[in-house]
Motif scaffolding. Structure first.
Motif, PDB file in Angstrom:
ATOM      1  N   UNK A  37       0.857  -1.181   0.000  1.00 38.03           N
ATOM      2  CA  UNK A  37       0.000   0.000   0.000  1.00 38.03           C
ATOM      3  C   UNK A  37       0.900   1.240   0.000  1.00 38.03           C
ATOM      4  N   UNK A  38       0.613   2.175  -0.904  1.00 40.69           N
ATOM      5  CA  UNK A  38       1.350   3.448  -0.961  1.00 40.69           C
ATOM      6  C   UNK A  38       0.484   4.484  -0.260  1.00 40.69           C
ATOM      7  N   UNK A  39       0.950   4.946   0.919  1.00 49.22           N
ATOM      8  CA  UNK A  39       0.111   5.756   1.792  1.00 49.22           C
ATOM      9  C   UNK A  39       0.694   7.137   2.060  1.00 49.22           C
ATOM     10  N   UNK A  40      -0.190   8.072   2.377  1.00 49.69           N
ATOM     11  CA  UNK A  40       0.214   9.366   2.912  1.00 49.69           C
ATOM     12  C   UNK A  40      -0.921   9.906   3.768  1.00 49.69           C
ATOM     13  N   UNK A  41      -0.604  10.884   4.608  1.00 50.73           N
ATOM     14  CA  UNK A  41      -1.581  11.509   5.497  1.00 50.73           C
ATOM     15  C   UNK A  41      -1.761  12.946   5.028  1.00 50.73           C
ATOM     16  N   UNK A  42      -3.008  13.407   4.978  1.00 56.40           N
ATOM     17  CA  UNK A  42      -3.241  14.764   4.518  1.00 56.40           C
ATOM     18  C   UNK A  42      -4.553  15.341   5.014  1.00 56.40           C
ATOM     19  N   UNK A  43      -4.745  16.591   4.638  1.00 59.14           N
ATOM     20  CA  UNK A  43      -5.989  17.306   4.935  1.00 59.14           C
ATOM     21  C   UNK A  43      -6.757  17.444   3.634  1.00 59.14           C
ATOM     22  N   UNK A  44      -8.012  17.060   3.666  1.00 54.28           N
ATOM     23  CA  UNK A  44      -8.908  17.180   2.520  1.00 54.28           C
ATOM     24  C   UNK A  44      -9.617  18.530   2.633  1.00 54.28           C
TER      25      UNK A  44
ATOM     26  N   UNK B 296      -0.660  17.741   2.163  1.00 53.48           N
ATOM     27  CA  UNK B 296       0.048  16.595   2.725  1.00 53.48           C
ATOM     28  C   UNK B 296       0.580  16.933   4.110  1.00 53.48           C
ATOM     29  N   UNK B 297       0.335  16.038   5.051  1.00 57.65           N
ATOM     30  CA  UNK B 297       0.884  16.158   6.394  1.00 57.65           C
ATOM     31  C   UNK B 297       2.105  15.251   6.576  1.00 57.65           C
ATOM     32  N   UNK B 298       2.082  14.078   5.921  1.00 58.33           N
ATOM     33  CA  UNK B 298       3.212  13.141   6.043  1.00 58.33           C
ATOM     34  C   UNK B 298       3.114  12.106   4.943  1.00 58.33           C
ATOM     35  N   UNK B 299       4.163  12.004   4.109  1.00 58.46           N
ATOM     36  CA  UNK B 299       4.237  10.928   3.134  1.00 58.46           C
ATOM     37  C   UNK B 299       4.739   9.689   3.860  1.00 58.46           C
ATOM     38  N   UNK B 300       4.079   8.566   3.647  1.00 55.22           N
ATOM     39  CA  UNK B 300       4.462   7.314   4.297  1.00 55.22           C
ATOM     40  C   UNK B 300       5.196   6.419   3.311  1.00 55.22           C
ATOM     41  N   UNK B 301       4.651   6.254   2.116  1.00 60.29           N
ATOM     42  CA  UNK B 301       5.276   5.408   1.110  1.00 60.29           C
ATOM     43  C   UNK B 301       4.691   4.010   1.113  1.00 60.29           C
ATOM     44  N   UNK B 302       5.452   3.093   0.544  1.00 65.08           N
ATOM     45  CA  UNK B 302       5.013   1.701   0.391  1.00 65.08           C
ATOM     46  C   UNK B 302       5.140   0.944   1.713  1.00 65.08           C
ATOM     47  N   UNK B 303       4.031   0.363   2.156  1.00 61.14           N
ATOM     48  CA  UNK B 303       4.029  -0.472   3.358  1.00 61.14           C
ATOM     49  C   UNK B 303       3.201  -1.729   3.080  1.00 61.14           C
TER      50      UNK B 303
ATOM     51  N   UNK C 203       1.584  17.926  11.954  1.00 58.72           N
ATOM     52  CA  UNK C 203       2.597  17.195  11.173  1.00 58.72           C
ATOM     53  C   UNK C 203       3.584  16.497  12.109  1.00 58.72           C
ATOM     54  N   UNK C 204       4.057  17.215  13.133  1.00 60.23           N
ATOM     55  CA  UNK C 204       5.039  16.656  14.065  1.00 60.23           C
ATOM     56  C   UNK C 204       4.465  15.457  14.817  1.00 60.23           C
ATOM     57  N   UNK C 205       3.210  15.564  15.279  1.00 62.38           N
ATOM     58  CA  UNK C 205       2.578  14.445  15.984  1.00 62.38           C
ATOM     59  C   UNK C 205       2.443  13.225  15.076  1.00 62.38           C
ATOM     60  N   UNK C 206       2.062  13.461  13.843  1.00 62.77           N
ATOM     61  CA  UNK C 206       1.910  12.354  12.888  1.00 62.77           C
ATOM     62  C   UNK C 206       3.266  11.724  12.600  1.00 62.77           C
ATOM     63  N   UNK C 207       4.285  12.543  12.405  1.00 68.35           N
ATOM     64  CA  UNK C 207       5.628  12.019  12.146  1.00 68.35           C
ATOM     65  C   UNK C 207       6.100  11.162  13.320  1.00 68.35           C
ATOM     66  N   UNK C 208       5.897  11.640  14.541  1.00 68.15           N
ATOM     67  CA  UNK C 208       6.295  10.866  15.719  1.00 68.15           C
ATOM     68  C   UNK C 208       5.537   9.544  15.806  1.00 68.15           C
TER      69      UNK C 208
ATOM     70  N   UNK D 275      -6.096   9.504   6.093  1.00 68.76           N
ATOM     71  CA  UNK D 275      -5.110   8.580   5.558  1.00 68.76           C
ATOM     72  C   UNK D 275      -5.532   8.290   4.132  1.00 68.76           C
ATOM     73  N   UNK D 276      -4.632   8.520   3.191  1.00 67.30           N
ATOM     74  CA  UNK D 276      -4.893   8.313   1.770  1.00 67.30           C
ATOM     75  C   UNK D 276      -4.069   7.138   1.260  1.00 67.30           C
ATOM     76  N   UNK D 277      -4.629   6.442   0.281  1.00 67.56           N
ATOM     77  CA  UNK D 277      -3.855   5.477  -0.490  1.00 67.56           C
ATOM     78  C   UNK D 277      -3.686   6.062  -1.880  1.00 67.56           C
ATOM     79  N   UNK D 278      -2.477   5.965  -2.410  1.00 68.28           N
ATOM     80  CA  UNK D 278      -2.150   6.509  -3.714  1.00 68.28           C
ATOM     81  C   UNK D 278      -1.861   5.362  -4.673  1.00 68.28           C
ATOM     82  N   UNK D 279      -2.578   5.348  -5.788  1.00 72.89           N
ATOM     83  CA  UNK D 279      -2.352   4.341  -6.829  1.00 72.89           C
ATOM     84  C   UNK D 279      -1.805   5.058  -8.051  1.00 72.89           C
TER      85      UNK D 279
END
Length: 177
Positions: free
Chosen positions: A2-9, A39-46, A99-104, A156-160
């Protein structure tokens, strides 16, 4: 995977305001309504197990609601070549704190911490080499502003990745306190 990132809609009124700006720049690959996010935090492939850990970690976060407003436009470049046009937001303090809380939280589930400096923005367009008209666009819309809008949740978003561009799907919404 899953390619994920966190953001505000952003709310529809803000998306509409941004969509109305788009045009007049050669080579711009404008974002669609569904792609507009902060975008608040890019996560990437998990893998599925780590994705479940991400969902749980985000659900445990507590942060206050806040307001943002659109504030200007700008560009990002890579090695001197513009690759993105964005709309800024203000004020930064609350969104930086989130952003900092999400990163932590992501570090606690085993992901690397974010190494890049965080600059809150909404990407409007991406570029290859052709950016004719971009300077005029930035000059014309440099004073971009909006009424404040409430940020009551984050997603939480999934990017395809597809041949037609990235498709973003909201997997989960997390309410702010």
């Amino acid at each position: 995977m899953h390619r994920l990132f966190v953001g505000i809609d952003p709310p529809e009124a803000i998306k509409d305001q941004l969509i109305d700006l788009m045009g007049g720049v050669a080579g711009a690959r404008w974002q669609s309504d569904e792609q507009l996010h902060l975008t608040l935090r890019f996560i990437g492939e998990v893998d599925r197990h780590q994705a479940n850990d991400v969902v749980a970690a985000l659900a445990s976060l507590h942060a206050p609601r806040f307001e943002l407003s659109l504030a200007g436009v700008g560009t990002f470049d890579k090695r001197g070549q513009v690759n993105a046009l964005w709309a800024g937001v203000t004020p930064h303090m609350a969104v930086h704190a989130l952003h900092k809380k999400i990163d932590q939280a992501m570090v606690r589930v085993g992901l690397e911490p974010e190494h890049r400096a965080y600059q809150p923005h909404i990407t409007l367009a991406r570029f290859g080499r052709d950016t004719a008209g971009l300077d005029g666009f930035v000059a014309q819309h440099g004073g971009l502003a909006s009424a404040p809008f409430a940020v009551d949740d984050f997603c939480l978003y999934e990017s395809e990745l597809t041949n037609a561009g990235s498709v973003y799907t909201i997997v989960e919404r997390y309410r702010l306190d």
